[in-house]
Design an enzyme around this catalytic site. Structure first.
Site, PDB file in Angstrom:
ATOM      1  N   GLY A 109       0.821  -1.213   0.000  1.00 31.56           N
ATOM      2  CA  GLY A 109       0.000   0.000   0.000  1.00 31.56           C
ATOM      3  C   GLY A 109       0.850   1.255   0.000  1.00 31.56           C
ATOM      4  O   GLY A 109       2.087   1.193  -0.011  1.00 31.56           O
ATOM      5  N   ASP A 140      -0.751  12.509  14.902  1.00 35.06           N
ATOM      6  CA  ASP A 140      -1.484  13.639  15.495  1.00 35.06           C
ATOM      7  C   ASP A 140      -0.539  14.481  16.362  1.00 35.06           C
ATOM      8  O   ASP A 140      -0.577  15.710  16.337  1.00 35.06           O
ATOM      9  CB  ASP A 140      -2.646  13.108  16.352  1.00 35.06           C
ATOM     10  CG  ASP A 140      -3.473  12.089  15.595  1.00 35.06           C
ATOM     11  OD1 ASP A 140      -4.065  12.460  14.574  1.00 35.06           O
ATOM     12  OD2 ASP A 140      -3.489  10.912  16.000  1.00 35.06           O
ATOM     13  N   ARG A 155       1.702  16.465  14.139  1.00 36.94           N
ATOM     14  CA  ARG A 155       0.933  17.561  13.536  1.00 36.94           C
ATOM     15  C   ARG A 155       0.766  18.711  14.530  1.00 36.94           C
ATOM     16  O   ARG A 155       0.903  19.892  14.175  1.00 36.94           O
ATOM     17  CB  ARG A 155      -0.448  17.048  13.113  1.00 36.94           C
ATOM     18  CG  ARG A 155      -0.425  16.147  11.893  1.00 36.94           C
ATOM     19  CD  ARG A 155      -1.748  15.404  11.735  1.00 36.94           C
ATOM     20  NE  ARG A 155      -1.826  14.712  10.450  1.00 36.94           N
ATOM     21  CZ  ARG A 155      -2.689  13.750  10.182  1.00 36.94           C
ATOM     22  NH1 ARG A 155      -3.572  13.355  11.090  1.00 36.94           N
ATOM     23  NH2 ARG A 155      -2.698  13.182   9.002  1.00 36.94           N
ATOM     24  N   HIS A 170      -7.729   8.260  17.900  1.00 36.29           N
ATOM     25  CA  HIS A 170      -7.210   8.808  16.641  1.00 36.29           C
ATOM     26  C   HIS A 170      -8.412   9.057  15.729  1.00 36.29           C
ATOM     27  O   HIS A 170      -8.727   8.264  14.838  1.00 36.29           O
ATOM     28  CB  HIS A 170      -6.220   7.844  15.992  1.00 36.29           C
ATOM     29  CG  HIS A 170      -5.801   8.287  14.614  1.00 36.29           C
ATOM     30  ND1 HIS A 170      -5.122   9.465  14.391  1.00 36.29           N
ATOM     31  CD2 HIS A 170      -5.986   7.729  13.401  1.00 36.29           C
ATOM     32  CE1 HIS A 170      -4.920   9.604  13.093  1.00 36.29           C
ATOM     33  NE2 HIS A 170      -5.434   8.566  12.469  1.00 36.29           N
TER      34      HIS A 170
HETATM   35  N1  LIG Z   1      -3.126   5.931  12.554  1.00 33.70           N
HETATM   36  C1  LIG Z   1      -2.848   6.871  11.666  1.00 33.70           C
HETATM   37  O1  LIG Z   1      -2.387   7.961  12.021  1.00 33.70           O
HETATM   38  C2  LIG Z   1      -3.055   6.651  10.180  1.00 33.70           C
HETATM   39  C3  LIG Z   1      -3.679   5.531   9.693  1.00 33.70           C
HETATM   40  N2  LIG Z   1      -3.873   5.340   8.345  1.00 33.70           N
HETATM   41  C4  LIG Z   1      -4.533   4.094   7.928  1.00 33.70           C
HETATM   42  O2  LIG Z   1      -3.546   3.173   7.450  1.00 33.70           O
HETATM   43  C5  LIG Z   1      -4.198   2.213   6.628  1.00 33.70           C
HETATM   44  C6  LIG Z   1      -3.401   1.959   5.348  1.00 33.70           C
HETATM   45  O3  LIG Z   1      -3.370   3.127   4.550  1.00 33.70           O
HETATM   46  P1  LIG Z   1      -2.731   3.129   3.077  1.00 33.70           P
HETATM   47  O4  LIG Z   1      -1.401   2.472   3.058  1.00 33.70           O
HETATM   48  O5  LIG Z   1      -2.858   4.519   2.598  1.00 33.70           O
HETATM   49  O6  LIG Z   1      -3.786   2.228   2.296  1.00 33.70           O
HETATM   50  P2  LIG Z   1      -3.602   1.458   0.896  1.00 33.70           P
HETATM   51  O7  LIG Z   1      -4.965   1.086   0.430  1.00 33.70           O
HETATM   52  O8  LIG Z   1      -2.691   2.196   0.003  1.00 33.70           O
HETATM   53  O9  LIG Z   1      -2.842   0.135   1.359  1.00 33.70           O
HETATM   54  C7  LIG Z   1      -3.409  -0.828   2.167  1.00 33.70           C
HETATM   55  C8  LIG Z   1      -2.764  -2.137   1.798  1.00 33.70           C
HETATM   56  O10 LIG Z   1      -3.214  -3.107   2.735  1.00 33.70           O
HETATM   57  C9  LIG Z   1      -3.416  -4.317   2.037  1.00 33.70           C
HETATM   58  N3  LIG Z   1      -4.300  -5.151   2.852  1.00 33.70           N
HETATM   59  C10 LIG Z   1      -5.639  -5.116   2.957  1.00 33.70           C
HETATM   60  N4  LIG Z   1      -6.076  -6.090   3.761  1.00 33.70           N
HETATM   61  C11 LIG Z   1      -4.989  -6.753   4.205  1.00 33.70           C
HETATM   62  C12 LIG Z   1      -4.798  -7.867   5.056  1.00 33.70           C
HETATM   63  N5  LIG Z   1      -5.829  -8.499   5.615  1.00 33.70           N
HETATM   64  N6  LIG Z   1      -3.528  -8.291   5.281  1.00 33.70           N
HETATM   65  C13 LIG Z   1      -2.479  -7.650   4.712  1.00 33.70           C
HETATM   66  N7  LIG Z   1      -2.602  -6.606   3.870  1.00 33.70           N
HETATM   67  C14 LIG Z   1      -3.839  -6.160   3.622  1.00 33.70           C
HETATM   68  C15 LIG Z   1      -3.998  -3.890   0.699  1.00 33.70           C
HETATM   69  O11 LIG Z   1      -3.843  -4.890  -0.292  1.00 33.70           O
HETATM   70  C16 LIG Z   1      -3.145  -2.649   0.396  1.00 33.70           C
HETATM   71  O12 LIG Z   1      -1.977  -2.974  -0.327  1.00 33.70           O
HETATM   72  C17 LIG Z   1      -5.605   2.732   6.399  1.00 33.70           C
HETATM   73  O13 LIG Z   1      -6.453   2.096   7.337  1.00 33.70           O
HETATM   74  C18 LIG Z   1      -5.483   4.203   6.764  1.00 33.70           C
HETATM   75  O14 LIG Z   1      -6.725   4.748   7.146  1.00 33.70           O
HETATM   76  C19 LIG Z   1      -3.443   6.252   7.441  1.00 33.70           C
HETATM   77  C20 LIG Z   1      -2.802   7.392   7.859  1.00 33.70           C
HETATM   78  C21 LIG Z   1      -2.579   7.684   9.256  1.00 33.70           C
HETATM   79  O1  LIG Z   2      -7.483  10.544   7.947  1.00 34.15           O
HETATM   80  C1  LIG Z   2      -7.326   9.387   7.553  1.00 34.15           C
HETATM   81  O2  LIG Z   2      -8.219   8.613   7.218  1.00 34.15           O
HETATM   82  C2  LIG Z   2      -5.903   8.879   7.566  1.00 34.15           C
HETATM   83  C3  LIG Z   2      -5.407   9.169   8.908  1.00 34.15           C
HETATM   84  O3  LIG Z   2      -5.719   8.467   9.863  1.00 34.15           O
HETATM   85  C4  LIG Z   2      -4.743  10.448   9.135  1.00 34.15           C
HETATM   86  O4  LIG Z   2      -4.223  11.072   8.193  1.00 34.15           O
HETATM   87  O5  LIG Z   2      -4.711  10.869  10.290  1.00 34.15           O
END
Ligand SMILES: NC(=O)C1=CN([C@@H]2O[C@H](COP(=O)(O)OP(=O)(O)OC[C@H]3O[C@@H](n4cnc5c(N)ncnc54)[C@H](O)[C@@H]3O)[C@@H](O)[C@H]2O)C=CC1
Ligand SMILES: O=C([O-])CC(=O)C(=O)O
Length: 329
Positions: A15, A160, A163, A188
């Site tokens: 991802g 957060d 930020r 979060h």
């Molecule tokens: N806690 C935080 O501050 C933040 C959390 N996030 C979260 O992080 C997560 C990932 O975001 P991105 O990388 O942008 O998404 P993305 O869609 O680009 O990548 C997610 C990847 O996870 C894979 N995936 C899905 N189900 C899976 C499983 N069961 N086992 C292994 N891999 C699996 C998908 O095939 C994909 O390659 C999202 O839930 C997003 O909301 C994003 C930004 C900040």
């Molecule tokens: O906002 C979202 O869905 C991704 C995330 O958790 C962040 O950027 O804090």
């Protein structure tokens, strides 16, 4: 003496966060410039080919600390012997969604992963959940891993935190390096509470240095709490590089310790401190040392803060009830 490599499992490796994260882990930013790592990448079957492409690029960097890359679509294989697990793989939200809308879609991922961690990870496993809704996903994984000490399951609020540090630095015209003791409390989510009442700007109390309650209530808190949505609006995709950076910071601080006179924010299982019901995975101010964290105790919580902490914690309780109802706990 050559150190034994540390096994780092990353889910969602193909991802967008994975792409920003893996190269920094392999170059030593996660654990330290003298710590060799083995990467274990977990993807769903549709993501395997792209994960292989990323692994080819990792090879092509010839990172001296990278001692191997395994790729699997089976959590039992990917978590085998894991010392650090970064649970990133999940569906990200898109415009108009709240992170809580992802509970059902993503909850089903974290229960089997928790069970695989329980069965196969190394005894010293440390888990960071990044996939949203991160706090409650961490709770689901933890509940499925009864043999792993509960405090090893953490959720990411470091983005957060970072930020908030950056917004405060800009407001006060101070370098980021002069900001200390900022806290993110709660979930979060949009209810999170970035607290500057105990923070310091160049050694002075931050709330006093700012001296602008309207800015705090009407600009700072909403800007930090809604930053994820603002990034989605601007980029058309959720935060990736900054999220990867925060994941690196979270684990690096957990393993290597907070600086003297400072603390950080981590989503961790509550021990009841500050009135947060025991067991909820909520963000607290923590110090870390020798791979362990402790909640900073004894902070005075004023009425303004109390109301906001309680609101975010209430949301966490509701999420816990919702996933109980879905049979995920
Ligand atoms: N806690 C935080 O501050 C933040 C959390 N996030 C979260 O992080 C997560 C990932 O975001 P991105 O990388 O942008 O998404 P993305 O869609 O680009 O990548 C997610 C990847 O996870 C894979 N995936 C899905 N189900 C899976 C499983 N069961 N086992 C292994 N891999 C699996 C998908 O095939 C994909 O390659 C999202 O839930 C997003 O909301 C994003 C930004 C900040
Ligand atoms: O906002 C979202 O869905 C991704 C995330 O958790 C962040 O950027 O804090």
């Amino acid at each position: 003496m050559t150190r034994t490599p540390v096994n780092v499992t990353v889910t969602g490796a193909a991802g967008q966060i994975g792409y920003a994260l893996l190269f920094r882990i392999a170059s030593g930013h996660l654990l330290g410039a003298d710590v060799p790592v083995k990467l274990r990448l977990l993807e769903i079957p549709q993501g395997l080919k792209a994960a292989e492409g990323t692994a080819m690029e990792l090879d092509d960097c010839a990172f001296p600390l990278l001692r191997g890359i395994d790729i699997s679509d089976d959590p039992n294989v990917a978590f085998d012997g894991a010392n650090v697990a970064l649970l990133v793989g999940a569906r990200p939200r898109t415009k108009g969604m709240e992170r809580g809308d992802l509970l059902e879609a993503n909850g089903g991922i974290f229960k089997p992963q928790g069970a695989a961690i329980n069965a196969h990870a190394a005894d010293d496993i440390k888990v960071l959940v990044v996939g949203n809704p991160a706090n409650t996903n961490a709770l689901i994984a933890q509940a499925a891993a009864p043999d792993v000490p509960a405090e090893r399951f953490t959720a990411m609020t470091r983005l957060d935190h970072n930020r908030a540090v950056s917004q405060l630095a800009q407001k006060t015209g101070t370098p980021v390096s002069e900001i200390r003791k900022l806290t993110i409390w709660g979930n979060h989510s949009a209810t999170q509470y970035p607290d500057i009442f105990h923070a310091e700007v160049a050694g002075k109390n931050a709330a006093e240095a700012v001296g602008d309650q309207a800015w705090l209530a009407d600009t700072f808190i909403p800007t930090v709490a809604k930053r994820g949505a603002a990034i989605i609006e601007a980029r058309g995709a959720s935060s990736a590089a900054s999220a990867a950076n925060a994941a690196i910071d979270h684990v690096h601080t957990w393993v290597n310790g907070t600086a003297a006179g400072d603390w950080t924010s981590m989503g961790i299982p509550s021990d009841g401190s500050y009135g947060v019901p025991e067991g909820l995975i909520s963000s607290f101010p923590v110090t870390t040392k020798d791979g362990k964290y402790e909640i900073v105790q004894g902070l005075e919580i004023n009425d303004f803060s109390r109301e906001r902490i309680d609101a975010s914690v209430r949301e966490l309780s509701e999420e816990r009830e919702a996933v109980r109802g879905l049979g995920l706990l």
